[in-house]
Design an enzyme around this catalytic site. Structure first.
Site, PDB file in Angstrom:
ATOM      1  N   GLU A 184     -10.771  20.230 -49.312  1.00  0.00           N
ATOM      2  CA  GLU A 184     -10.234  19.704 -48.055  1.00  0.00           C
ATOM      3  C   GLU A 184     -11.351  19.325 -47.093  1.00  0.00           C
ATOM      4  OE1 GLU A 184      -7.245  18.828 -47.819  1.00  0.00           O
ATOM      5  OE2 GLU A 184      -6.514  19.872 -49.597  1.00  0.00           O
ATOM      6  N   HIS A 218     -12.530  15.863 -47.888  1.00  0.00           N
ATOM      7  CA  HIS A 218     -11.698  14.824 -47.263  1.00  0.00           C
ATOM      8  C   HIS A 218     -12.085  14.643 -45.797  1.00  0.00           C
ATOM      9  CE1 HIS A 218      -8.872  14.181 -50.462  1.00  0.00           C
ATOM     10  NE2 HIS A 218      -8.336  15.392 -50.426  1.00  0.00           N
ATOM     11  N   ASP A 274      -4.451  12.656 -54.882  1.00  0.00           N
ATOM     12  CA  ASP A 274      -5.442  11.826 -54.196  1.00  0.00           C
ATOM     13  C   ASP A 274      -5.810  10.626 -55.056  1.00  0.00           C
ATOM     14  OD1 ASP A 274      -5.450  13.847 -52.388  1.00  0.00           O
ATOM     15  OD2 ASP A 274      -7.319  14.745 -53.098  1.00  0.00           O
ATOM     16  N   PRO A 295      11.618  27.456 -45.269  1.00  0.00           N
ATOM     17  CA  PRO A 295      12.500  28.552 -44.915  1.00  0.00           C
ATOM     18  C   PRO A 295      11.708  29.775 -44.468  1.00  0.00           C
ATOM     19  CG  PRO A 295      12.989  27.743 -47.113  1.00  0.00           C
ATOM     20  CD  PRO A 295      11.771  27.042 -46.665  1.00  0.00           C
ATOM     21  N   GLY A 296      12.225  30.459 -43.480  1.00  0.00           N
ATOM     22  CA  GLY A 296      11.612  31.717 -43.060  1.00  0.00           C
ATOM     23  C   GLY A 296      10.471  31.584 -42.087  1.00  0.00           C
ATOM     24  N   GLY A 355      10.851  30.641 -39.000  1.00  0.00           N
ATOM     25  CA  GLY A 355      11.289  31.000 -37.662  1.00  0.00           C
ATOM     26  C   GLY A 355      11.985  29.886 -36.894  1.00  0.00           C
ATOM     27  N   LYS A 356      12.603  28.951 -37.585  1.00  0.00           N
ATOM     28  CA  LYS A 356      13.280  27.856 -36.888  1.00  0.00           C
ATOM     29  C   LYS A 356      14.498  28.362 -36.134  1.00  0.00           C
ATOM     30  CE  LYS A 356      13.766  25.658 -40.756  1.00  0.00           C
ATOM     31  NZ  LYS A 356      13.050  26.610 -41.602  1.00  0.00           N
TER      32      LYS A 356
END
Ligand code: ADP
Ligand code: ZN
Ligand code: MG
Length: 655
Positions: free
Chosen positions: A468, A471, A544, A248-249, A251-252
């Site tokens: 990250e 990975h 993971d 939500p929020g 910008g769709k």
């Protein structure tokens, strides 16, 4: 912090509420169904008229009345100043003229030569005074009595007008509930979609920032809507349905408006929740009607906001919501019923794609999904710039600093911050917004968000970045692993503090043993990196590890890839049909000793792979360091930049 191979993590559950769209409700000359506004207008007009009449009657038309004491009243009768008396049950009213005198006065009134003294009226509260009648008889005063009655106007108002007003209000409410204002309660089916005329949204792509990928996808849709002929001649098919997916929020709704604004075509907008009403069949009828209207106006854009309200999976809810299901079915039928060349494009938005009915996502329906994600640092700077256009900034304000302090914030949060900062500046009587206003605004907004969207402290952020990167690096160094598409440390929904997306280069139906092991390596890479750089591991890798363990187990029990049970399946009882697999614990059909072997094998595989991963990361320490630092700086790294960074560190690929 899963090494996410393309599948989406669960996005934050919706706040459902839409922000008010003021731009959309404008008057439209092309299309005006009998709308509620019109109805209201006449209703208020009616009320105003009523009040006006009341005021006119009481204030202007009533003769001026002089309130006097009762003793004074009687004295005036004695003195012959009163010729006619009205005996009410509460008041006595005396008129200076008798009826005959009044008539004569009225006649003479417009005769300029004979101006007469104006009649006077006196009123007093009436005590129980039996002597009054005798007094009046004695003086020859005309008198008459009126039946007990309280204020006649108020009485009428209460007994007649009020019920009517109540009825009108109730009717209004009822027709709102049922959705057909003006046409009355009986026509349920017709549509609530608002058609906004060309360019009326007033929003362009300029107003939407930080979601460049989504914008790039939608440019094609705009182009198609502008000149569908071009596509007709070439014969390509444009997707009929595009689904905007994101928290939500982000910008769709704004993006959908921008598409309509850019394409300058008619734009129907309806929220999923508006389809579903209290009567079964209403929603379906509305869908039918909406598409009928849309086809007439083609090329045009239909935007269904909050699609999840109707598009919820029909799944297992026994006896579920019939109405919603019918509405959904009708939507599917309509979407199948026309092809994109008819010029109607359907845009929908949802923040909960995981609950959508899979039928909606099949080819020919919403076959294109556009991810509208939380903005990264650069995106946030751009969004702040968009909103800062509306306020006056002091030159010392550095929007990039603001953006740095707001990781994980959505466009709506940032708009909110700019607004708060401006309000703070006004409150402190300044003419422009200073950096400290932004600091305070962020503090306020963060306090409000705390529960919803926790912010990481710097140390946590660093750990996530190295995790990250772990990975991603292992993916890059593992033969046959899917290439890294994006690394990000923007928190995403519940539990995911960062993510690495790998996109497969081709469809795979078979995986070799090495590739499965490679997948395990990539999954373990996050934790391995934490171990190498922080001398310890965090809880962030639990997902993971679950997935790595799962692959290892399947290798042994399902794929027959372990030494002792090579080429043998160790069956577990399958989940019953139609039930989600996770909901029923699977039951093994083999001995305890075999189970023990399986457990040991899993442990062995994971331990081996982990050791290998840790070793690789130690070898590439400098590379991981470089990439993780960059990641901390910019928050997302895409494929191209990742490759570039790898090249800079120049790691020779392992043989
Ligand atoms: P969603 O529909 O995804 O929940 P909205 O489109 O309703 O979000 O966004 C609400 C408001 O937040 C917008 O009206 C706009 O002011 C601001 N906003 C959100 N995303 C962006 C963005 N990417 N660029 C500029 N403003 C944005
Ligand atoms: Zn991870
Ligand atoms: Mg929205």
């Amino acid at each position: 912090m899963a090494a996410d191979d393309g599948d989406r993590e669960i996005l934050q559950a919706g706040d459902g509420k839409d922000r008010k769209e003021s731009g959309l409700k404008k008057h439209d000359p092309l299309f005006r169904p009998l709308d509620r506004k019109q109805f209201r207008f006449s209703f208020w007009y009616f009320l105003l008229m009523l009040v006006g009449l009341f005021v006119l009657n009481t204030v202007l038309l009533k003769p001026r009345v002089e309130a006097v004491d009762y003793s004074d009243f009687k004295a005036r009768i004695q003195a012959g100043e009163i010729g006619r008396v009205e005996l009410g049950d509460k008041y006595v009213t005396g008129y200076s003229m008798t009826r005959a005198q009044l008539e004569a006065y009225e006649k003479a009134r417009f005769d300029r030569n004979k101006p007469a003294a104006a009649p006077k009226t006196y009123r007093a509260v009436r005590p129980a005074d039996p002597g009054l009648i005798a007094l009046m008889d004695g003086k020859g005063v005309e008198y008459y009595a009126v039946a007990p009655q309280n204020n006649s106007w108020l009485g009428t108002l209460l007994s007649w007008v009020l019920p009517i007003v109540l009825m009108v209000v109730f009717w209004n409410y009822l027709s709102k509930k049922i959705g057909q204002p003006g046409q009355g309660v009986m026509s349920f089916g017709a549509n609530k979609a608002k058609l906004v005329a060309e360019g009326d949204t007033g929003v362009t792509f300029e107003d939407v920032a930080g979601v460049d990928e989504a914008k790039a996808e939608l440019v094609e849709v705009v182009d198609f809507l502008r000149n569908p002929k071009k596509y007709e001649t070439v014969g390509g098919t444009i997707p009929k349905g595009v689904l905007l997916v994101g928290p939500p929020g982000t910008g769709k709704t704004l993006l959908a408006k921008a598409v309509a604004g850019e394409a300058k075509v008619p734009f129907f907008r309806i929220s999923g929740a508006e389809f579903v009403e209290m009567f079964v069949g209403v929603g379906a009828a509305r869908v039918r009607d909406l598409f009928k209207q849309a086809r007439e106006k083609a090329p045009c854009l239909v935007f269904i906001d909050e699609l999840d309200a109707i598009g919820k999976s029909r799944g297992f809810s026994l006896g579920g919501n019939d109405e919603r299901e019918q509405t959904l079915n009708q939507l599917l039928v309509e979407m199948d019923g026309f092809d994109a060349r008819s010029g109607v494009i359907i845009l929908a938005a949802t923040n909960r794609p995981e609950i959508l009915d899979p039928a909606l996502l099949r080819p020919g329906r919403f076959d294109r999904q556009v991810l509208v994600d939380r903005p990264d640092l650069k995106g946030r700077v751009d969004i702040l710039k968009v909103h800062a256009r509306k306020v006056k900034l002091d030159p010392s304000v550095d929007l990039e600093t603001v953006a740095r302090g707001t990781p994980g914030f959505t466009g709506a949060d940032l708009a909110n911050i700019v607004n708060e900062a401006a309000l703070l500046a006004v409150r402190n009587g300044r003419c422009c917004v200073l950096p400290q206003d932004f600091d305070n605004a962020i503090e306020r907004v963060v306090a409000g968000l705390e529960k919803k969207n926790r912010l990481l402290n710097p140390r946590e952020r660093t750990i996530v970045a190295y995790h990250e990167t772990g990975h991603a690096l292992i993916a890059a160094l593992t033969r046959g692993a899917d290439p890294v598409h994006k690394i990000s440390i923007i928190p995403r929904g519940i539990g995911a503090l960062g993510y690495t997306i790998q996109l497969p280069t081709e469809d795979r139906f078979l995986l070799t043993e090495d590739e499965l092991l490679g997948k395990i390596d990539v999954l373990l890479g996050g934790r391995a990196s934490e171990q190498v750089f922080f001398d310890g591991v965090s809880t962030g890798a639990s997902n993971d590890i679950t997935r790595a363990t799962d692959i290892a187990r399947k290798m042994i029990t399902d794929y027959g890839m372990s030494g002792k049970f090579a080429n043998v399946v160790l069956p577990s009882q399958r989940s019953p049909l139609f039930m989600p697999e996770e909901s029923v614990p699977s039951q093994r059909e083999y001995s305890d000793s075999t189970q023990q072997y399986v457990d040991e094998e899993i442990t062995r595989i994971i331990a081996e792979r982990y050791a290998r991963t840790v070793k690789l990361i130690e070898e590439k320490r400098a590379t991981v360091d470089l990439i993780a630092r960059r990641l901390l700086e910019v928050e997302t790294i895409d494929e191209a930049e990742f490759k570039k960074l790898l090249g800079e560190a120049n790691p020779p690929l392992p043989a």
